[in-house]
Design a protein around this motif. Structure first.
Motif, PDB file in Angstrom:
ATOM      1  N   ALA A   1       0.829  -1.208   0.000  1.00  0.00           N
ATOM      2  CA  ALA A   1       0.000   0.000   0.000  1.00  0.00           C
ATOM      3  C   ALA A   1       0.863   1.256   0.000  1.00  0.00           C
ATOM      4  O   ALA A   1       0.569   2.228  -0.699  1.00  0.00           O
ATOM      5  CB  ALA A   1      -0.929  -0.011   1.217  1.00  0.00           C
TER       6      ALA A   1
ATOM      7  N   ARG B   1       2.259   1.861  -3.432  1.00  0.00           N
ATOM      8  CA  ARG B   1       1.266   2.411  -4.356  1.00  0.00           C
ATOM      9  C   ARG B   1       1.033   3.903  -4.119  1.00  0.00           C
ATOM     10  O   ARG B   1       0.964   4.693  -5.061  1.00  0.00           O
ATOM     11  CB  ARG B   1      -0.046   1.635  -4.230  1.00  0.00           C
ATOM     12  N   VAL B   2       0.909   4.275  -2.845  1.00  0.00           N
ATOM     13  CA  VAL B   2       0.700   5.691  -2.526  1.00  0.00           C
ATOM     14  C   VAL B   2       1.899   6.522  -2.972  1.00  0.00           C
ATOM     15  O   VAL B   2       1.747   7.612  -3.543  1.00  0.00           O
ATOM     16  CB  VAL B   2       0.451   5.873  -1.016  1.00  0.00           C
TER      17      VAL B   2
ATOM     18  N   MET C   1      -4.838   4.678  -7.665  1.00  0.00           N
ATOM     19  CA  MET C   1      -4.761   3.569  -6.711  1.00  0.00           C
ATOM     20  C   MET C   1      -5.494   2.339  -7.238  1.00  0.00           C
ATOM     21  O   MET C   1      -5.037   1.207  -7.060  1.00  0.00           O
ATOM     22  CB  MET C   1      -5.342   4.006  -5.369  1.00  0.00           C
TER      23      MET C   1
ATOM     24  N   GLN D   1      -3.890  -1.296  -7.936  1.00  0.00           N
ATOM     25  CA  GLN D   1      -4.469  -2.452  -7.255  1.00  0.00           C
ATOM     26  C   GLN D   1      -5.066  -3.458  -8.230  1.00  0.00           C
ATOM     27  O   GLN D   1      -5.573  -4.490  -7.811  1.00  0.00           O
ATOM     28  CB  GLN D   1      -5.539  -1.987  -6.269  1.00  0.00           C
TER      29      GLN D   1
ATOM     30  N   CYS E   1      -6.278   8.113   2.289  1.00  0.00           N
ATOM     31  CA  CYS E   1      -5.839   6.714   2.247  1.00  0.00           C
ATOM     32  C   CYS E   1      -6.824   5.828   3.017  1.00  0.00           C
ATOM     33  O   CYS E   1      -7.171   4.729   2.576  1.00  0.00           O
ATOM     34  CB  CYS E   1      -4.436   6.574   2.822  1.00  0.00           C
TER      35      CYS E   1
ATOM     36  N   GLN F   1      -9.933   5.503   0.907  1.00  0.00           N
ATOM     37  CA  GLN F   1      -9.768   4.609  -0.238  1.00  0.00           C
ATOM     38  C   GLN F   1      -9.816   3.145   0.185  1.00  0.00           C
ATOM     39  O   GLN F   1     -10.347   2.299  -0.525  1.00  0.00           O
ATOM     40  CB  GLN F   1      -8.442   4.915  -0.937  1.00  0.00           C
TER      41      GLN F   1
END
Length: 210
Positions: free
Chosen positions: A8, A11-12, A66, A70, A126, A129
């Motif tokens: 995670a 990705r951020v 995102m 994902q 975050c 999401q």
């Protein structure tokens, strides 16, 4: 296997590095060129443009980016479900941030200032999401669960909270945002050398002392 929190965070960081920092830099510079100065009318116009144009682009880019990383089948699902709530929540925070930004902060530091103020917002978005619905209420409900009495309900809520806890460490969110701030490099140059690089229309690149 890569830990969920590390995935995670990666990705951020990628979304922030690839889009948000650079978009913020270009966008804030464009606003200043279109509406220069710190007169009340110019400042209010910049805040209005930022919230009507820049903010929606940033929110849509985050949710879509995102979802792409994902590998979701429907990359616009989060946008449809959470965009409007997230945008309205942002209106309770970002206009005040940008108002102070346009009044007090030099142009070459505005992207960095936005990134620093974005620490709290990044943590919220975050969470939204991963587990929330884009509203501030969903975040408050999650925090209130920590204060409920012990017992069977507490254990059930604790298990639910563990599943809904954002995987991205707060400190790394800030680091991820700062990765994409081109104005940090510019600020270092401005402090180190009393020379500003001003790029004019055409092919000439001129140096001017500020």
């Amino acid at each position: 296997m890569e830990p969920a929190g590390a995935a995670a965070t990666r990705r951020v960081a990628l979304v922030a590095l690839a889009f948000h920092g650079n978009f913020s830099y270009v966008w804030l510079r464009a606003l200043e060129r279109a509406l220069p100065g710190r007169r009340p009318a110019a400042v209010l116009a910049k805040v209005l443009c930022d919230q009507l144009l820049g903010a929606p682009v940033a929110v849509l880019a985050f949710y879509t980016g995102m979802s792409i990383l994902q590998k979701k089948e429907d990359i616009f699902s989060d946008c449809r479900k959470k965009f409007w709530n997230t945008y309205k929540t942002g209106l309770m925070y970002w206009p005040f941030v940008q108002l102070s930004n346009f009044i007090l902060v030099p142009v070459y530091l505005r992207t960095a200032y936005t990134g620093l103020c974005g620490f709290l917002w990044a943590t919220f978005i975050c969470f939204s999401q991963q587990s929330g619905d884009g509203t501030a209420k969903s975040a408050f409900v999650w925090f209130q669960r920590e204060e409920e009495p012990a017992g069977r309900d507490r254990e059930r809520d604790h298990a639910s909270t563990a599943q809904s806890t954002p995987d991205v460490p707060m400190g790394v969110v800030l680091w991820a945002l700062l990765l994409g701030l081109p104005s940090v490099n510019w600020a270092v140059l401005k402090l180190a050398f009393p020379v500003g690089l001003e790029i004019h229309r055409g092919t000439n690149c001129n140096l001017s002392v500020y």
